[in-house]
Write a protein that holds these residues in place. Structure first.
Motif, mmCIF file in Angstrom:
data_model
loop_
_atom_site.group_PDB
_atom_site.id
_atom_site.type_symbol
_atom_site.label_atom_id
_atom_site.label_comp_id
_atom_site.label_asym_id
_atom_site.label_seq_id
_atom_site.Cartn_x
_atom_site.Cartn_y
_atom_site.Cartn_z
ATOM 1 N N PRO A 1 9.847 4.996 12.178
ATOM 2 C CA PRO A 1 8.867 5.313 11.807
ATOM 3 C C PRO A 1 8.778 6.441 10.495
ATOM 4 N N MET A 2 9.873 7.234 10.751
ATOM 5 C CA MET A 2 9.752 8.104 9.603
ATOM 6 C C MET A 2 10.441 7.548 8.194
ATOM 7 N N TRP A 3 11.219 6.660 8.335
ATOM 8 C CA TRP A 3 11.694 5.826 7.261
ATOM 9 C C TRP A 3 10.423 5.035 6.723
ATOM 10 N N MET A 4 9.336 4.423 7.562
ATOM 11 C CA MET A 4 8.630 3.762 6.864
ATOM 12 C C MET A 4 7.448 4.410 6.135
ATOM 13 N N MET A 5 7.222 5.767 6.269
ATOM 14 C CA MET A 5 6.486 6.777 5.579
ATOM 15 C C MET A 5 6.556 6.417 4.171
ATOM 16 N N GLY A 6 7.783 6.404 3.655
ATOM 17 C CA GLY A 6 8.110 6.245 2.283
ATOM 18 C C GLY A 6 7.451 5.042 1.583
ATOM 19 N N PRO A 7 7.719 3.753 2.275
ATOM 20 C CA PRO A 7 7.012 2.816 1.641
ATOM 21 C C PRO A 7 5.433 2.816 1.660
ATOM 22 N N TYR A 8 4.816 3.354 2.626
ATOM 23 C CA TYR A 8 3.490 3.930 2.633
ATOM 24 C C TYR A 8 2.776 4.702 1.580
ATOM 25 N N ALA A 9 3.837 5.576 1.369
ATOM 26 C CA ALA A 9 3.463 6.516 -0.015
ATOM 27 C C ALA A 9 3.577 5.583 -1.262
ATOM 28 N N GLN A 10 4.681 4.652 -1.445
ATOM 29 C CA GLN A 10 4.573 3.579 -2.318
ATOM 30 C C GLN A 10 3.148 2.971 -2.441
ATOM 31 N N GLY B 1 4.031 12.660 -0.744
ATOM 32 C CA GLY B 1 3.534 11.788 0.384
ATOM 33 C C GLY B 1 4.130 11.309 1.612
ATOM 34 N N GLY B 2 5.381 10.727 1.209
ATOM 35 C CA GLY B 2 6.324 10.475 2.271
ATOM 36 C C GLY B 2 6.655 11.145 3.114
ATOM 37 N N ALA B 3 6.922 12.627 2.490
ATOM 38 C CA ALA B 3 7.335 13.719 3.361
ATOM 39 C C ALA B 3 6.524 14.098 4.268
ATOM 40 N N VAL B 4 5.150 14.273 3.972
ATOM 41 C CA VAL B 4 4.206 14.718 4.829
ATOM 42 C C VAL B 4 3.980 13.533 5.763
ATOM 43 N N GLY B 5 3.841 12.390 5.576
ATOM 44 C CA GLY B 5 3.636 11.524 6.699
ATOM 45 C C GLY B 5 5.028 11.665 7.645
#
Length: 451
Positions: A326-335, A389-393
């Motif tokens: 789930p942490m890793w996937m916040m990066g793609p969501y920021a993209q 964005g990914g860091a916040v999520g």
């Protein structure tokens, strides 16, 4: 350009059919192994309509196409009759020359990549069945549940066999003997030995019995040993007895060694790797979430995801869940968020089409390579928006110990794997990642920072 025109142009710019030693494709890229890198026209490739980017150098070239890569690949294959490459050869050659680390990641990619769609679909079905059973929408003792459960669990149960097959392709050895090695680990007679009181031995040597269904490392290690035996004996045995002797050695030597050594050691190493990753997450979930969400979304650009995917699979097999995904996937969501911002802000028709396609594909399936190579490598300022964005999520899902219950990536279609008590936190992290990245990109812009 049509897919056929793209294929023709790409082949021309990599040096023609005679220069292609091997080619396969992943989710978005054509991956070439060439005879020589001197004929590659990298700049012209990057300017080709339908090509998002070009990665690699020398004889290892990756041409980023996007979501239609399979169609371009299918148009490319008939243009390569002289190479003997077929559509079944869609995997990297681990034995190609190159840096040791690159060869390791290529091998891991070739072993696991063919099963990624199956892994994700199995996870989706597992998640839906879990939701349906918890809501009493389905009878868990009925035939419908049994059939769908079998469909979702078969891949994991027979993983040692399936991984043995692709490992054999990577190690350039007999895949049928390899399948036998993996199958022996989960044979009912062998597995039943774990219930024998007082333990069992092989030629007087104690066997440490464990369950090997769904395991990753033991079968791969066994096939690796068989490949070594195969290559060594092939050099000294006469052709008349070579196949018979090597196969016999695989059955009476490699299988017992796998059961005696690689099985217990592999399972112990798997547990150690999984516990190590979980310990890092538990040490400081806030920092782990910030790093995981802010930076790990870029792993696909460097192939680093192949170093972490086996550990995630180990976690899910041993624990039933994983914290890191789930942490890793916040990066793609920021993209996905910056793609939305570019679509809303841009006046260029081609750029709006690219960003909209990347946004929709990433939002629903989690595939963000078109964003990575079509936007982030061209507009540097957008990378800051993605990282923040990914860091916040990531911080949100890290602090809340959000779990994934099956191996799945980002995307709405993959939600079932995240269903459970922590799913609301996953949604909050997702919305924050997309929203923060999109807002920053809208405010900061991107046009004046072309790479």
């Amino acid at each position: 350009m049509t897919n056929q025109e793209i294929a023709v142009r790409v082949l021309e710019l990599v040096g023609g059919a005679k220069n292609v030693k091997n080619v396969y494709h992943c989710a978005t890229r054509l991956r070439f192994t060439l005879q020589t890198g001197e004929s590659v026209q990298t700049d012209a490739l990057k300017q080709t309509d339908g090509v998002l980017n070009v990665l690699g150098s020398g004889t290892q070239i990756q041409v980023v196409i996007g979501n239609n890569v399979n169609k371009v690949y299918n148009e490319l294959m008939p243009l390569l009759p002289a190479t003997g490459i077929t559509a079944q050869d869609q995997q990297p050659a681990a034995a190609e020359k190159g840096r040791p680390l690159d060869r390791i990641f290529n091998a891991i990619s070739g072993i696991f990549a063919p099963y990624l769609p199956l892994l994700m679909c199995s996870g989706i079905i597992t998640g839906l069945l879990s939701l349906a059973s918890s809501m009493n929408w389905i009878d868990t003792a009925g035939g419908t549940y049994a059939v769908l459960s079998a469909a979702s669990n078969t891949l994991f149960y027979f993983f040692p066999i399936l991984l043995s097959f692709t490992a054999a392709k990577q190690f350039h050895t007999n895949p049928f003997v390899a399948v036998m090695i993996g199958g022996a680990l989960i044979h009912p007679t062998f597995m039943a030995l774990s219930e024998v009181e007082g333990g069992v031995t092989f030629l007087g040597i104690p066997l440490i019995m464990q369950s090997y269904t769904s395991t990753v490392l033991p079968a791969i290690a066994g096939v690796g040993l068989y490949a070594l035996v195969d290559h060594k004996l092939s050099k000294v045995l006469p052709d008349s007895i070579r196949n018979l002797v090597i196969t016999l050695v695989g059955m009476v030597v490699v299988v017992p060694l796998t059961a005696l050594v690689f099985g217990p050691v592999g399972n112990s190493l798997s547990t150690l790797l999984g516990n190590g990753l979980n310990a890092l997450v538990r040490f400081n979930p806030l920092i782990a979430g910030i790093i995981g969400g802010g930076l790990c979304g870029y792993m696909a650009m460097f192939g680093l995801q192949w170093g972490i995917i086996p550990i995630i699979l180990i976690n899910i097999n041993n624990l039933g869940y994983d914290y890191f995904t789930p942490m890793w996937m916040m990066g793609p969501y920021a993209q996905v968020g910056v793609a939305l911002a570019v679509f809303l802000r841009s006046k260029d028709t081609a750029l709006k089409q690219l960003s909209l396609t990347g946004f929709l594909t990433g939002l629903f399936t989690g595939v963000t390579e078109p964003i990575l190579y079509g936007l982030l490598t061209k507009y540097k300022k957008l990378n800051l928006c993605v990282i923040l964005g990914g860091a916040v999520g990531g911080a949100v899902v890290g602090v809340t110990r959000t779990k994934v219950m099956a191996f799945l990536f980002a995307g709405v279609l993959n939600f079932p794997g995240y269903f459970g008590p922590t799913f609301p936190y996953y949604l909050i992290g997702m919305v924050l990642s997309i929203g923060v990245a999109a807002l920053l990109a809208l405010v900061l812009g991107y046009e004046d920072k072309k790479a």
